[in-house]
Design a protein around this motif. Sequence first.
Motif, PDB file in Angstrom:
ATOM      1  N   GLN A  81      31.090 -29.621 -12.235  1.00 44.66           N
ATOM      2  CA  GLN A  81      29.943 -30.089 -13.026  1.00 44.66           C
ATOM      3  C   GLN A  81      29.602 -31.538 -12.723  1.00 44.66           C
ATOM      4  O   GLN A  81      28.437 -31.930 -12.705  1.00 44.66           O
ATOM      5  CB  GLN A  81      30.246 -29.931 -14.521  1.00 44.66           C
ATOM      6  N   TYR A  82      30.636 -32.347 -12.472  1.00 45.44           N
ATOM      7  CA  TYR A  82      30.418 -33.774 -12.223  1.00 45.44           C
ATOM      8  C   TYR A  82      30.285 -34.093 -10.740  1.00 45.44           C
ATOM      9  O   TYR A  82      29.908 -35.206 -10.378  1.00 45.44           O
ATOM     10  CB  TYR A  82      31.567 -34.596 -12.831  1.00 45.44           C
ATOM     11  N   ASN A  83      30.637 -33.134  -9.892  1.00 44.47           N
ATOM     12  CA  ASN A  83      30.567 -33.377  -8.456  1.00 44.47           C
ATOM     13  C   ASN A  83      30.198 -32.075  -7.765  1.00 44.47           C
ATOM     14  O   ASN A  83      31.056 -31.277  -7.396  1.00 44.47           O
ATOM     15  CB  ASN A  83      31.917 -33.903  -7.944  1.00 44.47           C
ATOM     16  N   GLY A  84      28.910 -31.841  -7.599  1.00 42.08           N
ATOM     17  CA  GLY A  84      28.417 -30.569  -7.097  1.00 42.08           C
ATOM     18  C   GLY A  84      28.927 -30.180  -5.730  1.00 42.08           C
ATOM     19  O   GLY A  84      29.066 -28.991  -5.433  1.00 42.08           O
ATOM     20  N   ARG A  85      29.245 -31.168  -4.873  1.00 44.57           N
ATOM     21  CA  ARG A  85      29.693 -30.824  -3.520  1.00 44.57           C
ATOM     22  C   ARG A  85      31.057 -30.136  -3.532  1.00 44.57           C
ATOM     23  O   ARG A  85      31.442 -29.506  -2.535  1.00 44.57           O
ATOM     24  CB  ARG A  85      29.763 -32.076  -2.655  1.00 44.57           C
ATOM     25  N   LEU A  86      31.763 -30.220  -4.658  1.00 43.14           N
ATOM     26  CA  LEU A  86      33.077 -29.583  -4.724  1.00 43.14           C
ATOM     27  C   LEU A  86      32.976 -28.057  -4.749  1.00 43.14           C
ATOM     28  O   LEU A  86      33.948 -27.366  -4.441  1.00 43.14           O
ATOM     29  CB  LEU A  86      33.837 -30.065  -5.974  1.00 43.14           C
ATOM     30  N   PHE A  87      31.818 -27.547  -5.121  1.00 34.43           N
ATOM     31  CA  PHE A  87      31.660 -26.094  -5.141  1.00 34.43           C
ATOM     32  C   PHE A  87      31.888 -25.507  -3.751  1.00 34.43           C
ATOM     33  O   PHE A  87      32.607 -24.524  -3.582  1.00 34.43           O
ATOM     34  CB  PHE A  87      30.269 -25.711  -5.658  1.00 34.43           C
ATOM     35  N   GLN A  88      31.263 -26.129  -2.763  1.00 36.02           N
ATOM     36  CA  GLN A  88      31.413 -25.612  -1.405  1.00 36.02           C
ATOM     37  C   GLN A  88      32.833 -25.796  -0.902  1.00 36.02           C
ATOM     38  O   GLN A  88      33.354 -24.957  -0.163  1.00 36.02           O
ATOM     39  CB  GLN A  88      30.417 -26.295  -0.461  1.00 36.02           C
ATOM     40  N   MET A  89      33.479 -26.896  -1.334  1.00 37.23           N
ATOM     41  CA  MET A  89      34.891 -27.079  -0.969  1.00 37.23           C
ATOM     42  C   MET A  89      35.737 -25.955  -1.559  1.00 37.23           C
ATOM     43  O   MET A  89      36.661 -25.448  -0.909  1.00 37.23           O
ATOM     44  CB  MET A  89      35.392 -28.433  -1.467  1.00 37.23           C
ATOM     45  N   LEU A  90      35.419 -25.564  -2.792  1.00 33.81           N
ATOM     46  CA  LEU A  90      36.143 -24.465  -3.430  1.00 33.81           C
ATOM     47  C   LEU A  90      35.965 -23.172  -2.647  1.00 33.81           C
ATOM     48  O   LEU A  90      36.929 -22.424  -2.414  1.00 33.81           O
ATOM     49  CB  LEU A  90      35.640 -24.292  -4.869  1.00 33.81           C
ATOM     50  N   ILE A  91      34.747 -22.902  -2.219  1.00 35.47           N
ATOM     51  CA  ILE A  91      34.485 -21.690  -1.443  1.00 35.47           C
ATOM     52  C   ILE A  91      35.240 -21.724  -0.120  1.00 35.47           C
ATOM     53  O   ILE A  91      35.818 -20.727   0.332  1.00 35.47           O
ATOM     54  CB  ILE A  91      32.976 -21.522  -1.202  1.00 35.47           C
ATOM     55  N   GLN A  92      35.256 -22.892   0.530  1.00 34.10           N
ATOM     56  CA  GLN A  92      35.947 -23.010   1.819  1.00 34.10           C
ATOM     57  C   GLN A  92      37.454 -22.805   1.684  1.00 34.10           C
ATOM     58  O   GLN A  92      38.134 -22.440   2.641  1.00 34.10           O
ATOM     59  CB  GLN A  92      35.653 -24.377   2.452  1.00 34.10           C
ATOM     60  N   MET A  93      37.998 -23.030   0.468  1.00 31.57           N
ATOM     61  CA  MET A  93      39.433 -22.827   0.254  1.00 31.57           C
ATOM     62  C   MET A  93      39.837 -21.377   0.433  1.00 31.57           C
ATOM     63  O   MET A  93      41.019 -21.070   0.629  1.00 31.57           O
ATOM     64  CB  MET A  93      39.832 -23.299  -1.144  1.00 31.57           C
ATOM     65  N   THR A  94      38.877 -20.475   0.359  1.00 27.34           N
ATOM     66  CA  THR A  94      39.212 -19.060   0.560  1.00 27.34           C
ATOM     67  C   THR A  94      39.748 -18.811   1.962  1.00 27.34           C
ATOM     68  O   THR A  94      40.362 -17.773   2.217  1.00 27.34           O
ATOM     69  CB  THR A  94      37.972 -18.172   0.324  1.00 27.34           C
ATOM     70  N   GLN A  95      39.523 -19.744   2.875  1.00 27.95           N
ATOM     71  CA  GLN A  95      39.993 -19.582   4.252  1.00 27.95           C
ATOM     72  C   GLN A  95      41.349 -20.253   4.488  1.00 27.95           C
ATOM     73  O   GLN A  95      41.870 -20.208   5.599  1.00 27.95           O
ATOM     74  CB  GLN A  95      38.962 -20.181   5.216  1.00 27.95           C
ATOM     75  N   ASN A  96      41.892 -20.859   3.450  1.00 29.95           N
ATOM     76  CA  ASN A  96      43.148 -21.603   3.589  1.00 29.95           C
ATOM     77  C   ASN A  96      44.315 -20.720   3.164  1.00 29.95           C
ATOM     78  O   ASN A  96      44.484 -20.424   1.976  1.00 29.95           O
ATOM     79  CB  ASN A  96      43.088 -22.872   2.725  1.00 29.95           C
ATOM     80  N   ASP A  97      45.126 -20.319   4.115  1.00 30.76           N
ATOM     81  CA  ASP A  97      46.264 -19.445   3.815  1.00 30.76           C
ATOM     82  C   ASP A  97      47.340 -20.128   2.986  1.00 30.76           C
ATOM     83  O   ASP A  97      48.199 -19.453   2.408  1.00 30.76           O
ATOM     84  CB  ASP A  97      46.893 -18.922   5.116  1.00 30.76           C
ATOM     85  N   ASP A  98      47.326 -21.465   2.941  1.00 34.05           N
ATOM     86  CA  ASP A  98      48.353 -22.187   2.198  1.00 34.05           C
ATOM     87  C   ASP A  98      48.121 -22.117   0.688  1.00 34.05           C
ATOM     88  O   ASP A  98      49.018 -22.440  -0.096  1.00 34.05           O
ATOM     89  CB  ASP A  98      48.397 -23.649   2.638  1.00 34.05           C
ATOM     90  N   ILE A  99      46.928 -21.735   0.295  1.00 34.74           N
ATOM     91  CA  ILE A  99      46.606 -21.639  -1.131  1.00 34.74           C
ATOM     92  C   ILE A  99      46.845 -20.210  -1.589  1.00 34.74           C
ATOM     93  O   ILE A  99      46.394 -19.263  -0.955  1.00 34.74           O
ATOM     94  CB  ILE A  99      45.144 -22.046  -1.397  1.00 34.74           C
ATOM     95  N   LYS A 100      47.553 -20.056  -2.694  1.00 33.88           N
ATOM     96  CA  LYS A 100      47.843 -18.723  -3.196  1.00 33.88           C
ATOM     97  C   LYS A 100      46.549 -18.028  -3.599  1.00 33.88           C
ATOM     98  O   LYS A 100      45.747 -18.569  -4.359  1.00 33.88           O
ATOM     99  CB  LYS A 100      48.790 -18.794  -4.395  1.00 33.88           C
ATOM    100  N   GLU A 101      46.397 -16.822  -3.092  1.00 33.34           N
ATOM    101  CA  GLU A 101      45.156 -16.084  -3.318  1.00 33.34           C
ATOM    102  C   GLU A 101      44.922 -15.797  -4.796  1.00 33.34           C
ATOM    103  O   GLU A 101      43.792 -15.896  -5.285  1.00 33.34           O
ATOM    104  CB  GLU A 101      45.199 -14.767  -2.537  1.00 33.34           C
ATOM    105  N   ASN A 102      45.980 -15.455  -5.529  1.00 33.12           N
ATOM    106  CA  ASN A 102      45.777 -15.108  -6.937  1.00 33.12           C
ATOM    107  C   ASN A 102      45.348 -16.311  -7.764  1.00 33.12           C
ATOM    108  O   ASN A 102      44.578 -16.194  -8.717  1.00 33.12           O
ATOM    109  CB  ASN A 102      47.043 -14.482  -7.519  1.00 33.12           C
ATOM    110  N   MET A 103      45.813 -17.514  -7.374  1.00 25.86           N
ATOM    111  CA  MET A 103      45.391 -18.717  -8.094  1.00 25.86           C
ATOM    112  C   MET A 103      43.913 -19.020  -7.834  1.00 25.86           C
ATOM    113  O   MET A 103      43.146 -19.326  -8.754  1.00 25.86           O
ATOM    114  CB  MET A 103      46.254 -19.911  -7.664  1.00 25.86           C
ATOM    115  N   LEU A 104      43.526 -18.940  -6.571  1.00 26.43           N
ATOM    116  CA  LEU A 104      42.130 -19.182  -6.209  1.00 26.43           C
ATOM    117  C   LEU A 104      41.218 -18.156  -6.880  1.00 26.43           C
ATOM    118  O   LEU A 104      40.129 -18.475  -7.355  1.00 26.43           O
ATOM    119  CB  LEU A 104      41.983 -19.127  -4.688  1.00 26.43           C
ATOM    120  N   ARG A 105      41.701 -16.937  -6.943  1.00 31.03           N
ATOM    121  CA  ARG A 105      40.912 -15.877  -7.557  1.00 31.03           C
ATOM    122  C   ARG A 105      40.697 -16.148  -9.046  1.00 31.03           C
ATOM    123  O   ARG A 105      39.614 -15.917  -9.587  1.00 31.03           O
ATOM    124  CB  ARG A 105      41.638 -14.547  -7.352  1.00 31.03           C
TER     125      ARG A 105
END
Length: 942
Positions: free
Chosen positions: A255-279
Amino acid sequence: MMERAMEQLNVQLSRLTRSLRRARTVELPEDNETAVYTLMPMVMADQHRSVSELLMNSKFDVNYAFGRVKRSLLHIAANCGSVECLVLLLKKGANPNYQDISGCTPLHLAARNGQKKCMGRLLEYNADVNICNNEGLTAIHWLAVNGRTELLHDLVQHVSNVDVEDAMGQTALHVACQNGHKTTVLCLLDSGADINRPNVSGATPLYFACSHGQRDTAQILLSRGAKYLPDKNGVTPLDLCVQGGYGETSEVLIQYNGRLFQMLIQMTQNDDIKENMLRQVLEHISQQSESNYQRILTSLAEVATTNGHKLLSLSSNYEAQMKSLLRIVRIFCHVFRLGPSSPNNGNDMGYNGNKTPRSQVFKVRQGQGVRRRDPTPGREIAVSELTKHSLQEPLELLWHSLDEWLVLISTELEKNRADPGTGADIASLLLKQRQVDSAAGTGANGDGDGDGDGPAPPLPEVVMETAAGSCAHGEDVISMTANRLSAVIQAFYKCCSCQMPQGMTSPRFIEFVCKHDEVLKCFVTRNPTIIFDHFHFLLECPELMSRFMHIIKAQPFKDRCEWFYEHLLAGQPDSDMVHRPVNENDILLIHRESIFQSSCEVVAKSSNEKLKQGIAVRFHGEEGMGQGVVREWFDILSNEIVNPDYALFTQSADGTTFQPNSNSSVNPDHLNYFGFAGQILGLALYHRQLVNIYFTRSFYKHILGVPVSYQDVASIDPEYAKNLQWILDNDISDLGLELTFSVETDVFGAMEEVPLKAGGTSILVTQDNKAEYVQLVTELRMTRAIQPQINAFLQGFHTFIPPSLIQLFDEYELELLLSGMPEIDVSDWSRNTEYTSGYDLEEPVIQWFWEVVRSLTQEERVLLLQFVTGSSRVPHGGFAYLMGGSGLQKFTIAAVPYTANLLPTSSTCINMLKLPEYPSQEVLRDRLLVALHCGSYGYTMA
């Protein structure tokens, strides 16, 4: 001298009298160590008058430090909130800034425990609020840790630096943010705390708030101008939110930093992040509003499409791109099923409440004039108007590329069949693509320039020349593209499936498979593991599986067994085959004298999930537990299932196989018992246990869902089967048989005429319809007559064994899976036996043993096998695959010193025969047979 002694005695008696009357010491001991332990309980209880009286004429040092942590009585008073004693000690000269061994002052302890009055008094006596303990913590750190805002307001007035740092560089604001104390955070900010001050690792207060999912605290910081800063390792607040699955806090950051939305979407490609947490994070954000839902789906679709096109690029890293694509698609489908503010509507095929129609996400092409009715009554809107920002277009482009690839391969395969000399065209075409990929900016790993746009779609029509060299290196079109295209097909299937109710296959996907049937079969024929790596739809969709079944059945039985168990156990935690129970409730306690009934009762009470994880069995009144007992239980119970007393199964014509009894209803509980029998066989197969029972070929077909044929009738009525065969082999036109589509059936002694189909009693059997008649008779005898029993059995069996997996086998292979090999190969047995405790193959006792085994009857060999292993069967593949308590365990013979009349014993958990060193072959044979015939059942601890 006497007068002086009497005077001292009188003083002591006077003290004793006063002490006894007051129930305490009237005067302090002279040494500080003893005196302090006299005073401490009084200080803790705030008995200030008693403390005052004792200190009045005492030489006690009020700053005396005692105990392991070297604290004074002033520390004790501040810690317990004994304000009267605290004031008394301060008046007596106690030092308010004295530090114990950890560096804590009385003010630290009062602040930590929220003792407001004690803090106020300490400040009156010049307690220093800026003193740090050994960890760098001040009084305001303690207040911030515990959220003591009301005390903090008083204390900050005396603080010279509200941003004083502890040993880790953390201020009071850091710790308040970490613990989510909103009012404390506001108080510190109002008092001038630095909102962006980093600690030694570069973590700001916002970083601390996000690390623990403190949504409200993060919102306060952001509203006050907190900067979005990473730590020294580059970890950002959003990274922390996603790692913890903090959806609400992530929402605030975006809400305070709109560019973070796209960063969040790009995290779906990061295998180091647990999928269930991102989901979890994306799920929360998507459910907040319709716009969030559409934006997330659109963005995920775009990223999935980019990754899909990269995967289709031959120069990309297959493993990385494949995992990335399937991960994104799984997340996409999860969010899609939930929808905004509707977490339980995953089976909705149409509109999502008052939301956008879900089917639009996949199947709308630019310029289509399709119109759908809006859920709002009376309003119709164009689909294209609802999807301006490409909710569907990216995925549709990927599916279009996939379709083009498969069409191209099909065309080239057809050309190659017509003219084998043209086979290099497609290889040329593929290598040209590598040049196209390079020009589009795709690197060796297929990541492009990292801006998320990816390379241009690798459309086959532009990839036309250069791979002649590829064929020269042995790479053909199938080997180069099969895995890549199969992964995209899997993604397509998942996306289609999330539009459908559970258990239904998308008509669009079925149409897709039928269209590309030839190429997909070519993929599977070349590499059958594709079925289990990517073509899960074959296991989930019977109508599609049937098209590929002949290819699957052509694979080695061993490979299919491995696939079967790999997918059967998918998702189950690693566990031993014998469950080691946490408590007695996890043990199946079986009564040996009523094994069928008691087993039925305990299995019904047990959790299916626990039974899948493992089995623990104990027979009532016996101490034995372990793998051998489990195997014995399955062995005896399988015999009981076909016990004529229960009327569940009846023997076939050959006398060795069984099938459901059509008259089993004589037992009122017969269907419940059939369900139990199915559970036991399913559970045995699940845990790779063999059962001591063989069924008719037709019943194995029922388990597999395979139609029976007239030849199967031979198992229950050989003569009748011959008659059916005769009808099929001969012209019956002029024989005057006068058969109709009906049969007479004996139902509990009364003959009844049963039509084989509607109106069958009046339909004559002719030369033209005799094949139908034979099939209907077969179905009546082998299926319809026992349909309720079959259904009940399968319901229990499918509790543990999914129908989609068991269909990998035919009826002969299913028998091997359930019952093992009926014959025992002694040569195979001896080849796969190990020796220990002094025995080896050359020992005379071992030579005698195998000579005795070869002379035994088949029944005696089975008893010997059962005696040592707990099972009467040999697994498929022979003795090399004999299972023990912890996996594969060969048959083992161990030496035991001989004494007269000593019998062999066994440890069934490790398949070990403890064979005494008998003096002759005759003694060995005699003792062995006694052990087999008298000790084949009943085990002790191995």
